[in-house]
Design a protein around this motif. Structure first.
Motif, mmCIF file in Angstrom:
data_model
loop_
_atom_site.group_PDB
_atom_site.id
_atom_site.type_symbol
_atom_site.label_atom_id
_atom_site.label_comp_id
_atom_site.label_asym_id
_atom_site.label_seq_id
_atom_site.Cartn_x
_atom_site.Cartn_y
_atom_site.Cartn_z
ATOM 1 N N THR A 110 -1.558 28.932 73.088
ATOM 2 C CA THR A 110 -0.858 28.981 71.812
ATOM 3 C C THR A 110 -1.827 29.332 70.699
ATOM 4 N N ARG A 111 -1.310 29.495 69.510
ATOM 5 C CA ARG A 111 -2.124 29.865 68.355
ATOM 6 C C ARG A 111 -2.974 28.682 67.898
ATOM 7 N N TYR A 112 -4.146 28.980 67.351
ATOM 8 C CA TYR A 112 -4.972 27.927 66.786
ATOM 9 C C TYR A 112 -4.155 27.091 65.804
ATOM 10 N N GLY A 113 -4.216 25.770 65.962
ATOM 11 C CA GLY A 113 -3.498 24.877 65.082
ATOM 12 C C GLY A 113 -2.096 24.532 65.540
ATOM 13 N N TYR A 114 -1.635 25.121 66.652
ATOM 14 C CA TYR A 114 -0.272 24.905 67.133
ATOM 15 C C TYR A 114 -0.234 24.039 68.398
ATOM 16 N N VAL A 115 -1.308 23.331 68.674
ATOM 17 C CA VAL A 115 -1.381 22.503 69.867
ATOM 18 C C VAL A 115 -0.455 21.298 69.757
ATOM 19 N N VAL A 116 0.261 21.023 70.830
ATOM 20 C CA VAL A 116 1.021 19.784 70.996
ATOM 21 C C VAL A 116 0.479 19.119 72.255
ATOM 22 N N PRO A 117 -0.043 17.911 72.177
ATOM 23 C CA PRO A 117 -0.665 17.272 73.346
ATOM 24 C C PRO A 117 0.300 17.121 74.517
ATOM 25 N N CYS A 118 -0.164 17.504 75.697
ATOM 26 C CA CYS A 118 0.598 17.354 76.928
ATOM 27 C C CYS A 118 -0.253 16.608 77.949
ATOM 28 N N GLN A 119 0.379 16.019 78.949
ATOM 29 C CA GLN A 119 -0.330 15.242 79.949
ATOM 30 C C GLN A 119 -0.619 16.018 81.216
ATOM 31 N N ARG A 120 0.314 16.879 81.622
ATOM 32 C CA ARG A 120 0.163 17.576 82.911
ATOM 33 C C ARG A 120 -0.037 19.080 82.763
ATOM 34 N N ILE A 121 0.301 19.608 81.629
ATOM 35 C CA ILE A 121 0.138 21.038 81.369
ATOM 36 C C ILE A 121 -1.016 21.205 80.392
ATOM 37 N N GLU A 122 -1.978 22.020 80.760
ATOM 38 C CA GLU A 122 -3.138 22.245 79.888
ATOM 39 C C GLU A 122 -2.761 23.201 78.761
ATOM 40 N N ILE A 123 -3.159 22.861 77.552
ATOM 41 C CA ILE A 123 -2.894 23.697 76.387
ATOM 42 C C ILE A 123 -4.218 24.252 75.867
ATOM 43 N N VAL A 124 -4.307 25.558 75.732
ATOM 44 C CA VAL A 124 -5.491 26.178 75.151
ATOM 45 C C VAL A 124 -5.076 26.986 73.927
ATOM 46 N N GLU A 125 -6.026 27.262 73.064
ATOM 47 C CA GLU A 125 -5.756 27.960 71.812
ATOM 48 C C GLU A 125 -6.465 29.308 71.773
ATOM 49 N N ALA A 126 -5.855 30.244 71.061
ATOM 50 C CA ALA A 126 -6.445 31.571 70.876
ATOM 51 C C ALA A 126 -5.963 32.140 69.546
ATOM 52 N N ALA A 127 -6.385 33.367 69.244
ATOM 53 C CA ALA A 127 -6.148 33.949 67.927
ATOM 54 C C ALA A 127 -4.856 34.762 67.873
ATOM 55 N N HIS A 128 -4.309 34.803 66.694
ATOM 56 C CA HIS A 128 -3.127 35.611 66.373
ATOM 57 C C HIS A 128 -3.213 35.986 64.890
ATOM 58 N N PRO A 129 -2.915 37.244 64.496
ATOM 59 C CA PRO A 129 -2.273 38.312 65.264
ATOM 60 C C PRO A 129 -3.232 39.268 65.982
#
Length: 425
Positions: A69-88
């Protein structure tokens, strides 16, 4: 209706549009039946983390996966890993995420299911350059496309043919597993090939189409890009490819749904609501002029609707950047609308991006009031100069009329509402 009352109603409509597209509301209604094998979750987009969270809270069995997802758009999850990257514009983090997601779906069986959580912004966030291209090549082409005035469909056509994962390639990598796409649409027409540039759906467009778009807008590209498009090496996965036989796509939130939610708010307040279209495209300033003409006809002649009413529309306009201002498309639309209305005392408006980011600014959009132009002139700001410099963000920020939501965790494209409070004799 007083300005404060009009502003509250417009803001309430905007918030209702965003709420209607929240993954927590949409995901539970569209989950597939559990399969015998594993459930692997992948995804990309500004809403993907919130989609992953909603999935975790509603899935009855085991699952694992990775979404970007976009930097700053993280929602904590327990089983699915969330990583951040740039947009646009993509960055190295997006490339690394795409590589990991591609690797995650290798070697699956026919009993396994890949659940793809796709939303707007995925074109930049899921960035794996085609063989022979560098990240710098992709960044350069992307920046040029964003400034060119090309439509989102045209931009995504080019992106698909310069990617190692878009244009159905990621779905092909999942074969023979079942693939279920849950998509939040941010594109006019809700065509799945244009949502995040279609990594998990078949693509009927060609390298020749992408090359024609580059030439149409006079975009300078590296020799490696021309080589890939001219010799057809970048061809995407086409309809009828057997590797995509087990792909199904479900649109769980769309611009039309968001507009209908806003219309319901207006009607509850006793104001008639009219949806003019959910897929309006074109130069933002031109759309602003046209919408002003319709609003003035309503206010002056009661045609085609009687006031009080609100005119709602969505879609994705474009901006051909010629100035040195801060953009973006929603506020440029709004400034052009204001110039054309010329201070009409019975018309108010709001325009914003439902993801909370208009252009490259952390600002969703802005308000327009009957006195906006007068207040600008009082501050020595010339509306037409701001418009010519593509500096609508600067214009509305100086008036204190920017609309700031923060990350909304969804994205169903542009939202525009023009409130005509009364007719004038």
């Amino acid at each position: 209706m007083k300005t404060n009352e009009a502003r509250r109603l417009l803001r309430h409509m905007f918030e209702a549009a965003i709420t209607a597209a929240q993954p927590a509301h949409c995901i539970p209604l569209h989950l597939p039946e559990p399969s015998r094998g594993r459930l692997i979750v992948i995804g990309a987009g500004k809403a993907s983390a919130a989609m992953a969270k909603a999935l975790e809270e509603n899935w009855p069995g085991e699952l694992s996966g990775l979404v970007v997802t976009r930097y700053g758009y993280v929602v904590p999850c327990q089983r699915i890993e969330i990583v951040e990257a740039a947009h646009p514009v993509p960055d190295a983090a997006g490339v690394a995420a795409a590589q990991r997601i591609h690797a995650l779906v290798q070697g699956l069986s026919a009993d396994d299911t890949v659940l793809c959580l796709i939303s707007g912004g995925g074109s930049s966030l899921l960035a794996l350059p085609f063989e022979g291209l560098s990240l710098a090549d992709k960044q350069g082409v992307n920046k040029a496309l964003l400034k060119s005035g090309a439509s989102i469909s045209e931009m995504n056509c080019v992106r698909r043919h310069l990617s190692a994962v878009k244009g159905g390639r990621l779905a092909a990598a999942c074969h023979p597993a079942r693939v279920v796409n849950l998509m939040i649409s941010d594109v006019p027409g809700d065509n799945p090939i244009d949502i995040a540039s279609g990594p998990t759906v078949a693509d009927p467009t060609t390298c020749a189409d992408a090359l024609a778009i580059i030439r149409r807008y006079g975009i300078a590209v590296p020799p490696a890009v021309l080589d890939i498009l001219e010799n057809g090496r970048g061809e995407s996965i086409k309809p009828g490819d057997a590797r995509l036989d087990r792909v199904e796509t479900r649109l769980i939130a769309t611009p039309q749904m968001a507009l209908e939610a806003a219309a319901a708010v207006a009607r509850q307040a006793g104001v008639a609501a009219h949806i003019l279209g959910d897929a309006i495209e074109g130069e933002a300033r031109d759309v602003g002029k046209v919408m002003a003409g319709i609003a003035l006809q309503v206010a002056g002649r009661g045609q085609p609707f009687a006031a009080p009413c609100v005119l709602l529309s969505g879609g994705e306009t474009t901006v051909t950047v010629r100035g040195n201002g801060r953009g973006g498309r929603n506020v440029e639309f709004l400034l052009a609308l204001g110039v054309a209305l010329n201070g009409h005392r019975g018309i108010h408006a709001i325009a914003g991006d439902t993801d909370g980011v208009d252009g490259q600014e952390e600002i969703a959009g802005a308000w327009l009031a009957p006195d906006s132009l007068a207040r600008a002139w009082g501050k020595g700001i010339k509306p037409l100069v701001s418009l010519d410099d593509n500096d609508a963000h600067g214009f509305f920020e100086a008036l204190g009329d920017s609309v700031i939501t923060g990350p909304t965790l969804t994205n169903v494209n542009d939202f525009r509402a023009i409130l005509i409070t009364h007719e004038l004799p």
